[in-house]
Write an enzyme that holds these catalytic residues in place. Structure first.
Site, PDB file in Angstrom:
ATOM      1  N   PHE A  36      -0.045   2.650  -2.430  1.00 43.29           N
ATOM      2  CA  PHE A  36       0.723   2.525  -3.679  1.00 43.29           C
ATOM      3  C   PHE A  36       1.884   3.513  -3.741  1.00 43.29           C
ATOM      4  O   PHE A  36       2.322   3.894  -4.821  1.00 43.29           O
ATOM      5  CB  PHE A  36      -0.197   2.665  -4.908  1.00 43.29           C
ATOM      6  CG  PHE A  36      -1.463   1.871  -4.775  1.00 43.29           C
ATOM      7  CD1 PHE A  36      -1.418   0.485  -4.809  1.00 43.29           C
ATOM      8  CD2 PHE A  36      -2.684   2.490  -4.548  1.00 43.29           C
ATOM      9  CE1 PHE A  36      -2.568  -0.272  -4.634  1.00 43.29           C
ATOM     10  CE2 PHE A  36      -3.839   1.739  -4.370  1.00 43.29           C
ATOM     11  CZ  PHE A  36      -3.788   0.355  -4.415  1.00 43.29           C
TER      12      PHE A  36
ATOM     13  N   ILE B 182      -0.391  -2.189   3.630  1.00 44.43           N
ATOM     14  CA  ILE B 182      -1.294  -1.414   2.781  1.00 44.43           C
ATOM     15  C   ILE B 182      -2.116  -2.335   1.893  1.00 44.43           C
ATOM     16  O   ILE B 182      -2.815  -1.885   1.010  1.00 44.43           O
ATOM     17  CB  ILE B 182      -0.509  -0.385   1.934  1.00 44.43           C
ATOM     18  CG1 ILE B 182       0.575  -1.080   1.101  1.00 44.43           C
ATOM     19  CG2 ILE B 182       0.116   0.677   2.827  1.00 44.43           C
ATOM     20  CD1 ILE B 182       1.283  -0.148   0.117  1.00 44.43           C
TER      21      ILE B 182
ATOM     22  N   ILE C 107       7.810 -18.134  -2.875  1.00 45.08           N
ATOM     23  CA  ILE C 107       6.576 -17.415  -2.569  1.00 45.08           C
ATOM     24  C   ILE C 107       6.061 -17.879  -1.210  1.00 45.08           C
ATOM     25  O   ILE C 107       5.839 -19.071  -0.990  1.00 45.08           O
ATOM     26  CB  ILE C 107       5.514 -17.669  -3.670  1.00 45.08           C
ATOM     27  CG1 ILE C 107       6.050 -17.246  -5.038  1.00 45.08           C
ATOM     28  CG2 ILE C 107       4.214 -16.954  -3.335  1.00 45.08           C
ATOM     29  CD1 ILE C 107       6.435 -15.789  -5.170  1.00 45.08           C
TER      30      ILE C 107
ATOM     31  N   GLN D 275      -1.551  -9.930  -5.305  1.00 44.92           N
ATOM     32  CA  GLN D 275      -0.657  -8.798  -5.527  1.00 44.92           C
ATOM     33  C   GLN D 275      -0.317  -8.673  -7.009  1.00 44.92           C
ATOM     34  O   GLN D 275      -0.247  -7.571  -7.551  1.00 44.92           O
ATOM     35  CB  GLN D 275       0.622  -9.006  -4.713  1.00 44.92           C
ATOM     36  CG  GLN D 275       1.043  -7.773  -3.981  1.00 44.92           C
ATOM     37  CD  GLN D 275       2.323  -7.977  -3.202  1.00 44.92           C
ATOM     38  OE1 GLN D 275       2.621  -9.079  -2.755  1.00 44.92           O
ATOM     39  NE2 GLN D 275       3.064  -6.923  -3.021  1.00 44.92           N
TER      40      GLN D 275
ATOM     41  N   LYS E 255      12.124 -12.873  -2.827  1.00 43.68           N
ATOM     42  CA  LYS E 255      12.404 -11.540  -3.360  1.00 43.68           C
ATOM     43  C   LYS E 255      11.078 -10.769  -3.401  1.00 43.68           C
ATOM     44  O   LYS E 255      10.030 -11.316  -3.084  1.00 43.68           O
ATOM     45  CB  LYS E 255      13.014 -11.657  -4.751  1.00 43.68           C
ATOM     46  CG  LYS E 255      14.291 -12.520  -4.774  1.00 43.68           C
ATOM     47  CD  LYS E 255      15.064 -12.419  -6.075  1.00 43.68           C
ATOM     48  CE  LYS E 255      14.515 -13.319  -7.163  1.00 43.68           C
ATOM     49  NZ  LYS E 255      15.375 -13.351  -8.376  1.00 43.68           N
TER      50      LYS E 255
ATOM     51  N   GLY F 184       5.668  -6.685  -5.195  1.00 43.64           N
ATOM     52  CA  GLY F 184       4.688  -5.616  -5.400  1.00 43.64           C
ATOM     53  C   GLY F 184       4.965  -4.748  -6.616  1.00 43.64           C
ATOM     54  O   GLY F 184       4.040  -4.367  -7.335  1.00 43.64           O
ATOM     55  N   GLU F 185       6.214  -4.436  -6.864  1.00 43.88           N
ATOM     56  CA  GLU F 185       6.521  -3.527  -7.988  1.00 43.88           C
ATOM     57  C   GLU F 185       6.539  -4.259  -9.329  1.00 43.88           C
ATOM     58  O   GLU F 185       5.972  -3.791 -10.312  1.00 43.88           O
ATOM     59  CB  GLU F 185       7.865  -2.823  -7.779  1.00 43.88           C
ATOM     60  CG  GLU F 185       8.210  -2.422  -6.355  1.00 43.88           C
ATOM     61  CD  GLU F 185       7.301  -1.370  -5.757  1.00 43.88           C
ATOM     62  OE1 GLU F 185       6.720  -0.574  -6.514  1.00 43.88           O
ATOM     63  OE2 GLU F 185       7.164  -1.355  -4.520  1.00 43.88           O
TER      64      GLU F 185
END
Ligand code: FES
Ligand code: FES
Lengths: 739, 211
Positions: A233, A459, A620, A629, A692, A695-696
């Protein structure tokens, strides 16, 4: 045309290893004659080491050595800098103590138990100085780092002149990444200038680079293995002092040394999300058009490094507002250095911005969703560029429909269900959609299997799976014949896994190398196979591991082609990066979060009942892992909103809840069913896949959705995270509260 | 020594006589210590061999169906024995304090946190770790369901989640998603795969494949 592999919910290619215990994380490796290390950490928060007595520790059974600044092998790279420069913590360089928990010695023994016990026998005397760990008390020391200058467009503080204004302070406590896997490393000097590392890292190449700089040995002499990483993270985006300490100990005793730190040490040795205080002020016309936003943020950093992140970034472009100014300052404290934690600064900033918009909406008596749409930025107001793609309005619409937004009564504290106060809240998030540079090798064997190699990291998002899908689509080779290998420094360069950019960066290189491979095969066929003589690579059809002539009359399998030519394999390497498109477009991912909460009217306990999260993240690649995610980001957001807070005892500069029992990360029962939707429309410019990052944005904005829902349920605005019951205790006395 | 309890070096099961001789050997070292403590202690500081005998105790465990006679320090946790001495690294350490569930294994069929128990306390017990859950190449239904439902991201908590899930089903605590959420709350997943974990367990439950 066959159904594409990308866009499918393919099971993870490494799933079997993960469910059988076969996946090897750094600490699972056991090189022969491996020794175990334990750290001795500072019990003071500022000052200097006066003396270290190792007599007892060295006498304990099995102890090989105790390494500290008194006897550590030199780190040649330290000489490039002066002590006291802001170069990070240069472990064992001298006797200075900057923060509590700073490692002062590392003990090595032949079993873990012996190392841990011996560490307790090391006696350290300190010369203690006054320490500062309280941000509020240190505001007079706030300063600005050059990376983060003041920003303004239009008129400064224009919000003050607006007919309707809102201004408030929002705080976020220190949060700790706390991945399940404990940090550490295995270091082994196989010769005086050859080093092998088993690391927990988000980038094997950047580890290699850091070690090369510090130890001044050739790059090819440093091998970094990191195939599986147990979550990070953000905390594994750099090499930490604990790793250098282990490398130094291994150098001294000339055997492989393994260090695994404790959960307590995870709070002081591997970064954190810095606590912050943000003031947001905004003004709007009576009909809800934003006229000015001012965003001032302060966050903490260590004495020896200026850590900055995108706290005020989102404010500059999220809404179509002519006058915006931001300021971002740091307060240095006797703490270790923070590091980007999922969503990084944008997650911090979005809590303030998206709470403030919500507050303003009640003042304006405009639906908060409507207010956002009203101020939607069709083009990027910060850079004056069009967005490469932006489907935020569609995301708003999907989310609103799925949560049942229209059936909510807009008045605060107006809805109840089974004796609980009910609230609906929403927010939005955004994060830059990046594309870096990466190289991938493709090796097609004469048995028809394709192996791709790149020094990327995983990760947890499922990098290898997505890469296999991308490669399958380009080559027409079936996914079960494709392997994507990562996490080895001997593989071609890939950047760190951070900033939600892996699919974009490495996926583009996979796409490019696969095209290059096909071209190679085509040329081989054209020059060697008579039936292909008259054709060109562009005309050939690539399907099911075969080359097919345009008239579909002749086919040759990859196996046959290679075997005919007596080639054991064909290997192609390609490097890929974005081009001019980044100068023409602003590239961002967007997310929208909706939350329905229950608040217990007597105790103030908040339970989230339902979550709908929608992402505009381009095309996606894998709908299954992408959903994972998203729900993962949401769970992180639940922690941020409701439970997570690392508490310092400022008298000692020490954490009081530095374990999983007292620092509450959400458990299964804290999480409600979560519905995830993707707009799933290609970005036409960013990369070949049109994807695009994800994760964030999964986390960015989420905490505001919860706090906005809590306000809707109770009429109480909580501006200081986390929203613990004590902050809602006056709930009973605010029976008639409204905005 | 970290490597000496590797399964390959586990001695074949000794008969009772031999076992007793080993025990006597060890007890005589303890006896010597009682008779001349300062001397032996001093020797222990310099002589690893004596220190090792002095610090270790015999323990018999059945791990993943294999009977093992081991010699371990009493302070070694079951988790560290599995990971560091038996190379069964599928079981993970997330906290070492019984707070996260990453180290969940079955002892006589019950789920426990292996970091919270000393290896020597499990004398004679049957221990199952993630490595012993599948039947050869045939995965356990819960393992399959975790893959199908993507019940993980990084995979670090996964061995513990799966061992817990299998026990949760056996205990009859998988009656509803809500009940699963409660009874799986001892296993933290920082990647936040909870929704998928619940779905995986419900799937096995509904398929009746709790074996
Ligand atoms: S390692 Fe045993 S519960 Fe966390
Ligand atoms: S899958 Fe990463 S902690 Fe659960």
């Amino acid at each position: 045309m066959k159904k594409p592999q990308t866009g499918q919910p393919m099971d993870r290619v490494d799933g079997r290893l993960k469910v059988t215990g076969g996946a090897k994380y750094f600490a699972d490796h056991q090189p022969a004659d491996m020794q175990f290390a334990a750290l001795v950490c500072s019990t003071i928060s500022c000052g200097a080491i006066a003396s270290i007595s190792t007599t007892k520790a060295l006498r304990a059974p099995g102890v090989a050595d105790v390494v500290s600044h008194l006897n550590a092998p030199p780190v040649p790279g330290y000489k490039k800098t002066n002590p006291g420069d802001k170069n990070g913590l240069q472990i064992f360089r001298d006797n200075r103590i900057y923060s509590n928990g700073q490692p002062v010695a590392i003990v090595v023994a032949n079993t873990m138990e012996r190392a841990v016990y011996a560490a307790s026998l090391v006696e350290v005397q300190y010369n203690q100085e006054t320490h500062y760990t309280n941000m509020e008390a240190g505001m007079d020391k706030a300063f600005q780092n050059n990376r983060m200058k003041d920003y303004s467009r239009g008129e400064i503080n224009a919000w003050q002149k607006a007919p309707v204004t809102h201004s408030a302070q929002y705080t976020i406590p220190l949060e700790v990444h706390n991945p399940m896997e404990l940090a550490g490393i295995i270091a082994h000097w196989t010769s005086p200038d050859t080093l092998t590392l088993y690391a927990k890292t988000q980038g094997v190449k950047s580890v290699q680079e850091t070690i090369q700089e510090l130890f001044e040995i050739p790059e090819q002499n440093i091998t970094v293995h990191s195939r599986f990483v147990g979550g990070a993270f953000g905390m594994a985006l750099r090499v930490w002092p604990l790793e250098i300490a282990t490398i130094l100990a291994a150098k001294k005793i000339r055997k492989p040394v393994k260090l695994v730190i404790t959960r307590e040490q995870m709070f002081t040795l591997v970064g954190y999300r810095p606590n912050s205080s943000q003031k947001i002020s905004m003004g709007a016309t009576a009909d809800g058009k934003l006229t000015g936003i001012t965003h001032e943020a302060v966050a903490i950093t260590s004495p020896y490094e200026d850590f900055t992140e995108g706290i005020v970034a989102m404010t500059k472009f999220m809404y179509d507002c002519p006058n915006v100014n931001t300021r971002y300052q740091l307060v240095p404290l006797n703490m270790s250095t923070p590091i980007w934690m999922r969503g990084p600064g944008e997650a911090t900033g979005s809590f303030a911005l998206e709470s403030a918009i919500d507050e303003l909406s009640y003042k304006l008596k405009i639906d908060p969703l409507q207010l956002r749409i009203l101020n939607h930025a069709d083009t990027d107001p910060e850079r004056n560029l069009p967005f490469s793609s932006k489907y935020l309005k569609e995301a708003y619409q999907i989310g609103a429909e799925k949560i049942g937004w229209s059936s909510r009564n807009p008045a605060p504290r107006s809805m109840q269900e089974n004796g609980m106060l009910v609230g609906y809240g929403m927010s939005s998030g955004t994060f830059g959609a990046y594309r870096g540079k990466a190289t991938v090798s493709a090796i097609l064997k004469s048995d028809g299997t394709l192996t791709l190699q790149s020094a990327a990291a995983d990760i947890g998002p499922g990098t290898a799976t997505a890469m296999v899908q991308i490669a399958a689509d380009v080559t027409g080779i079936s996914p079960d014949k494709i392997t994507f290998m990562l996490g080895e420094s001997t593989f071609p360069y890939a950047p760190e896994q951070g900033g939600s950019a892996t699919v974009s960066t490495v996926g583009s290189a996979v796409s490019d190398v696969c095209h290059a491979l096909l071209k190679e095969l085509a040329n081989l066929a054209i020059s060697q196979v008579p039936a292909f003589k008259q054709t060109t690579p562009e005309l050939i059809i690539y399907e099911d591991g075969q080359l097919i002539t345009a008239d579909r009359q002749t086919k040759i399998t990859h196996e046959a082609l290679l075997q005919q030519q007596k080639l054991p394999e064909v290997k192609v390497t390609a490097t890929s990066q974005g081009g001019e498109e980044r100068k023409k477009y602003s590239m961002y991912s967007f997310s929208v979060h909706f939350a329905k909460v229950h608040v217990h009217p007597a105790t103030g306990v908040v339970r989230i009942q339902h979550i709908v999260s929608v992402a505009d993240a381009g095309a996606i690649v894998n709908t299954k892992t992408a959903r994972s995610q998203m729900i993962g980001g949401v769970v992180g957001g639940i922690g941020m909103a409701l439970t997570e807070e690392a508490i310092l005892d400022h008298r000692f500069g020490r954490f009081v809840n530095n374990n999983y029992a007292d620092y509450h990360v959400p458990v299964n029962a804290d999480t409600p069913p979560t519905d995830v939707y993707f707009v799933n429309k290609k970005d036409p410019y960013i990369n070949p896949m049109g994807s695009k990052g994800l994760g964030e944005i999964a986390l960015i904005g989420f905490a505001a959705a919860v706090s906005n829902a809590v306000f809707h349920a109770t009429g109480i605005r909580v501006r200081d995270l986390p929203i613990t019951p004590d902050k809602l205790l006056h709930i009973v006395s605010t029976e008639n509260a409204t905005a | 020594m970290p490597q000496e309890n590797k399964p390959s070096s586990v001695p074949p099961k000794k008969d009772k006589q031999e076992a007793r001789r080993d025990f006597l050997k060890q007890s005589s070292a303890v006896m010597a210590l009682a008779l001349a403590p300062p001397l032996v202690l001093k020797a222990a500081q310099h002589d690893e061999a004596i220190a090792a005998v002095f610090e270790k105790m015999p323990v018999n465990l059945e791990i993943n169906g294999k009977k093992m006679q081991l010699s371990v320090e009493p302070r070694v946790t079951l988790l560290d024995l599995l990971r560091e001495q038996l190379a069964l690294t599928g079981t993970k350490k997330g906290c070492d304090h019984g707070q996260c569930g990453a180290c969940t294994v079955h002892v006589n069929g019950q789920r426990i946190n292996s970091c919270l128990t000393l290896a020597v306390m499990q004398e004679g017990k049957k221990i199952t770790t993630i490595e012993g859950l599948s039947n050869g190449d045939q995965l356990h239904p819960v393992q399959e369901a975790f893959i199908r439902h993507d019940g993980f991201q990084c995979g670090y908590c996964t061995p513990g989640q799966i061992m817990s899930a299998v026990a949760c089903l056996h205990e009859g605590h998988a009656g509803s998603p809500e009940q699963i959420r409660e009874f799986m709350s001892g296993n933290i997943c920082r990647c936040g795969a909870y929704d998928n974990i619940v779905n995986a367990i419900m799937d096995v439950k509904n398929g009746g494949q709790t074996a």
